[in-house]
Design a protein around this motif. Structure first.
Motif, PDB file in Angstrom:
ATOM      1  N   ASP A 118     -29.995  18.551 -25.061  1.00 44.73           N
ATOM      2  CA  ASP A 118     -29.668  17.352 -25.661  1.00 44.73           C
ATOM      3  C   ASP A 118     -29.550  16.362 -24.807  1.00 44.73           C
ATOM      4  O   ASP A 118     -29.582  15.068 -24.949  1.00 44.73           O
ATOM      5  N   ARG A 119     -28.219  16.997 -23.836  1.00 46.25           N
ATOM      6  CA  ARG A 119     -28.016  16.325 -22.620  1.00 46.25           C
ATOM      7  C   ARG A 119     -29.393  15.613 -21.758  1.00 46.25           C
ATOM      8  O   ARG A 119     -29.185  14.190 -21.610  1.00 46.25           O
ATOM      9  N   ARG A 120     -29.898  17.033 -21.750  1.00 42.16           N
ATOM     10  CA  ARG A 120     -31.022  16.397 -20.720  1.00 42.16           C
ATOM     11  C   ARG A 120     -31.770  15.248 -21.277  1.00 42.16           C
ATOM     12  O   ARG A 120     -32.353  14.168 -21.044  1.00 42.16           O
ATOM     13  N   LEU A 121     -32.343  15.369 -22.618  1.00 39.02           N
ATOM     14  CA  LEU A 121     -33.145  14.309 -23.252  1.00 39.02           C
ATOM     15  C   LEU A 121     -32.932  13.493 -23.719  1.00 39.02           C
ATOM     16  O   LEU A 121     -33.177  12.581 -23.539  1.00 39.02           O
ATOM     17  N   ARG A 122     -31.225  12.988 -23.661  1.00 37.14           N
ATOM     18  CA  ARG A 122     -30.894  11.868 -23.323  1.00 37.14           C
ATOM     19  C   ARG A 122     -30.608  11.218 -22.612  1.00 37.14           C
ATOM     20  O   ARG A 122     -31.013  10.340 -22.223  1.00 37.14           O
ATOM     21  N   ARG A 123     -30.522  11.709 -21.351  1.00 36.93           N
ATOM     22  CA  ARG A 123     -30.739  11.138 -20.753  1.00 36.93           C
ATOM     23  C   ARG A 123     -32.319  10.577 -20.241  1.00 36.93           C
ATOM     24  O   ARG A 123     -32.332   9.404 -19.156  1.00 36.93           O
ATOM     25  N   PHE A 124     -32.963  11.543 -20.402  1.00 37.85           N
ATOM     26  CA  PHE A 124     -34.416  11.434 -19.994  1.00 37.85           C
ATOM     27  C   PHE A 124     -34.569  10.024 -21.311  1.00 37.85           C
ATOM     28  O   PHE A 124     -35.866   9.122 -20.972  1.00 37.85           O
ATOM     29  N   ALA A 125     -34.488   9.879 -22.205  1.00 35.58           N
ATOM     30  CA  ALA A 125     -34.525   8.621 -23.155  1.00 35.58           C
ATOM     31  C   ALA A 125     -34.150   7.573 -22.914  1.00 35.58           C
ATOM     32  O   ALA A 125     -34.659   6.282 -23.021  1.00 35.58           O
ATOM     33  N   ARG A 126     -32.854   7.226 -22.139  1.00 32.58           N
ATOM     34  CA  ARG A 126     -32.270   6.062 -20.974  1.00 32.58           C
ATOM     35  C   ARG A 126     -33.417   5.886 -20.040  1.00 32.58           C
ATOM     36  O   ARG A 126     -33.215   4.704 -19.353  1.00 32.58           O
ATOM     37  N   MET A 127     -34.277   6.912 -19.023  1.00 29.67           N
ATOM     38  CA  MET A 127     -34.842   6.062 -17.869  1.00 29.67           C
ATOM     39  C   MET A 127     -35.741   5.455 -18.114  1.00 29.67           C
ATOM     40  O   MET A 127     -36.803   5.647 -19.204  1.00 29.67           O
ATOM     41  N   PRO A 128     -36.376   4.802 -16.807  1.00 30.42           N
ATOM     42  CA  PRO A 128     -37.682   3.988 -16.695  1.00 30.42           C
ATOM     43  C   PRO A 128     -38.851   5.099 -16.397  1.00 30.42           C
ATOM     44  O   PRO A 128     -38.570   6.034 -16.566  1.00 30.42           O
ATOM     45  N   LEU A 129     -39.889   5.026 -17.585  1.00 32.89           N
ATOM     46  CA  LEU A 129     -40.716   5.951 -17.538  1.00 32.89           C
ATOM     47  C   LEU A 129     -41.419   6.315 -16.081  1.00 32.89           C
ATOM     48  O   LEU A 129     -41.802   6.887 -16.372  1.00 32.89           O
ATOM     49  N   TRP A 130     -41.437   5.530 -15.348  1.00 33.73           N
ATOM     50  CA  TRP A 130     -41.491   6.506 -13.530  1.00 33.73           C
ATOM     51  C   TRP A 130     -40.830   6.913 -13.906  1.00 33.73           C
ATOM     52  O   TRP A 130     -41.232   8.189 -12.706  1.00 33.73           O
ATOM     53  N   ILE A 131     -39.479   7.072 -13.307  1.00 34.19           N
ATOM     54  CA  ILE A 131     -38.548   8.368 -13.139  1.00 34.19           C
ATOM     55  C   ILE A 131     -38.568   9.507 -14.214  1.00 34.19           C
ATOM     56  O   ILE A 131     -39.176  10.451 -14.075  1.00 34.19           O
ATOM     57  N   GLY A 132     -39.167   8.873 -15.269  1.00 31.70           N
ATOM     58  CA  GLY A 132     -39.081   9.967 -16.379  1.00 31.70           C
ATOM     59  C   GLY A 132     -40.363  11.045 -16.575  1.00 31.70           C
ATOM     60  O   GLY A 132     -40.345  12.139 -17.008  1.00 31.70           O
ATOM     61  N   GLN A 133     -41.534  10.520 -15.920  1.00 30.51           N
ATOM     62  CA  GLN A 133     -42.585  11.097 -15.062  1.00 30.51           C
ATOM     63  C   GLN A 133     -41.966  12.679 -14.657  1.00 30.51           C
ATOM     64  O   GLN A 133     -42.829  13.678 -14.803  1.00 30.51           O
ATOM     65  N   ARG A 134     -40.645  12.924 -14.050  1.00 27.72           N
ATOM     66  CA  ARG A 134     -40.452  13.975 -13.786  1.00 27.72           C
ATOM     67  C   ARG A 134     -40.433  14.863 -14.689  1.00 27.72           C
ATOM     68  O   ARG A 134     -40.531  16.411 -14.671  1.00 27.72           O
ATOM     69  N   LEU A 135     -39.505  15.098 -15.658  1.00 33.10           N
ATOM     70  CA  LEU A 135     -39.664  15.803 -17.262  1.00 33.10           C
ATOM     71  C   LEU A 135     -41.161  16.415 -17.447  1.00 33.10           C
ATOM     72  O   LEU A 135     -41.043  18.133 -17.645  1.00 33.10           O
TER      73      LEU A 135
END
Length: 330
Positions: free
Chosen positions: A236-253
Motif C-alpha cells: 500500500d505504501r509503495r503504490l500510494r507513493r507511485f500514484a503521486r510520481m511523475p510518469l517518467w519516474i514511475g516507470q521504475r515500478l
C-alpha cells in the motif's frame, strides 16, 4: 482429496498436473481440441515445476461431486462455466483462480451452498498447444476472501494446495486483488503489439503506456478507499507513493517486474487468448478499472483506450507500436 478443476488452460493445467502428482484424485473440464488432447495424452507440464505427465479424468462438465473445486476459466467465462457445473459443485468448497475483482462474488451468488474463496496466482505459464503447459516463472500464490484476517478454512485449503505449489492464506484479500490488478496492467500492451511482456517492458515508449495504466489503476483504487495488499514486491505504501510520481519516474515500478518474469519470453494471458483466436478477459482487467472509475463518477481514459485497442486486435490482428503510444497523446 477429490478435486474438480473447471478450465484446463495455463493455470488450470498447472494445478491439475501438480495436484495429481501430489496424489489427489483430479478431474478437469475442457472443450474441443484441449479435451481431445487431455483424454488422449493427459496434461504435459514443463518448465519451472519440472516435467510432469498427468493422466487425469477429463470431460466437458464435471461428472463427480468433488470435495474441492478450482475455477480456472477466463473471467468472462466464469459465470457460464459455474452455472453449467452447479448441480455437481454446489455445496463444495470453491476456489476462484482468476484475474479481476468479481470472481469470488460471482461464484458465491451462483453457488449459495458453497464456501467460496479466491486465489491470486502469480505463476506465469504459456498454454499455446492443447494439453500442453509450460511454466515460465514460479511464484507463491495467495488465498483468502473479503477484508478480514485469514479464516480456518482458508488455512486448510492453502495447506492442501501447497502440496502442489506454495500457497499462503492471507488477510485483506480484497486489497490484494487490487494489487494483482495493478500487476495485470502489463497484459494489454504486449497483447496489442504482439510482443512478449519482457519486450514491452524493455521498450521505453511502451513502458510509459504500461506505467500510465498502472498509475491510473492505483489512483482509482485510492479513490475507492482501497488499502492495497502486499504482493510481488508491492504494498500500500509503495503504490500510494507511485500514484503521486511523475510518469517518467514511475516507470521504475514496472521495470522491477522483470525480476519476477524470468528469462523465458512470457506472452501474458491476454495475448495467449488472442493467439488462440479466443476472446480475451480485457473487460475484466483494464475494463474493471474503467467500471470502478465510473462508479465514483470519474474516468480512466488510458485503460479505456487500451480496452478498445485490445478489442480491435481481437478482430483484426496485432497493431503497430505507434497506435499504443498515441494513447498518451489523446
Amino acid at each position: 482429496m477429490r478435486i474438480g478443476i473447471i478450465g484446463a488452460g495455463a493455470l488450470g493445467g498447472t494445478f491439475a498436473a501438480l495436484l495429481h502428482q501430489a496424489g489427489h484424485d483430479v478431474e478437469v473440464t475442457a472443450r474441443g481440441a484441449s479435451l481431445a488432447a487431455i483424454r488422449d495424452g493427459g496434461i504435459q507440464l514443463t518448465g519451472g515445476y519440472g516435467d510432469v505427465h498427468a493422466r487425469v479424468e477429463a470431460s466437458e462438465l464435471l461428472t463427480r461431486r468433488p470435495d474441492l473445486v478450482l475455477v480456472c476459466t477466463k473471467a468472462q467465462d466464469a459465470e457460464a462455466a459455474i452455472t453449467a457445473n452447479a448441480e455437481v459443485i454446489d455445496g463444495a468448497t470453491v476456489v476462484v483462480v482468476q484475474n479481476g475483482l468479481d470472481g469470488v462474488d460471482t461464484a458465491a451468488k451462483l453457488l449459495p451452498r458453497s464456501s467460496c474463496l479466491g486465489l491470486l496466482s502469480i505463476i506465469a505459464a504459456n498454454h499455446t498447444e492443447p494439453g500442453s503447459v509450460r511454466v515460465t516463472s514460479t511464484a507463491e500464490s495467495f488465498l483468502g476472501r473479503g477484508d478480514g484476517p485469514p479464516d480456518d478454512e482458508s488455512r486448510r485449503i492453502a495447506e492442501v494446495l501447497s502440496e502442489a505449489v506454495p500457497v499462503a492464506a492471507i488477510g485483506g484479500f480484497r486489497g490484494a486483488q487490487w494489487t494483482k490488478l495493478v500487476v495485470n496492467m502489463v497484459n494489454a500492451v504486449p497483447a496489442i503489439v504482439g510482443r512478449s511482456v519482457q519486450e514491452a517492458l524493455s521498450n521505453r515508449l511502451l513502458r510509459r503506456v504500461i506505467t500510465a495504466s498502472m498509475r491510473e489503476t492505483v489512483r482509482i483504487g485510492i479513490a475507492r478507499g482501497i488499502r492495497f495488499g502486499s504482493l510481488q514486491g508491492l504494498d500500500d505504501r509503495r503504490l500510494r507513493r507511485f500514484a503521486r510520481m511523475p510518469l517518467w519516474i514511475g516507470q521504475r515500478l514496472p521495470r522491477t517486474l522483470f525480476a519476477y518474469l524470468g528469462s523465458v519470453p512470457n506472452l501474458g494471458s491476454t495475448q495467449q487468448s488472442v493467439r488462440r483466436g479466443q476472446p480475451t478477459e480485457i473487460d475484466f482487467l483494464n475494463g474493471a478499472v474503467v467500471r470502478q472509475a465510473e462508479a465514483i463518477g470519474s474516468d480512466a481514459p488510458v485503460n479505456r483506450a487500451l480496452v478498445q485497442l485490445v478489442h480491435e486486435v481481437e478482430r483484426e490482428g496485432f497493431l503497430p507500436v505507434e497506435r499504443v503510444v498515441a494513447v498518451l497523446r489523446n
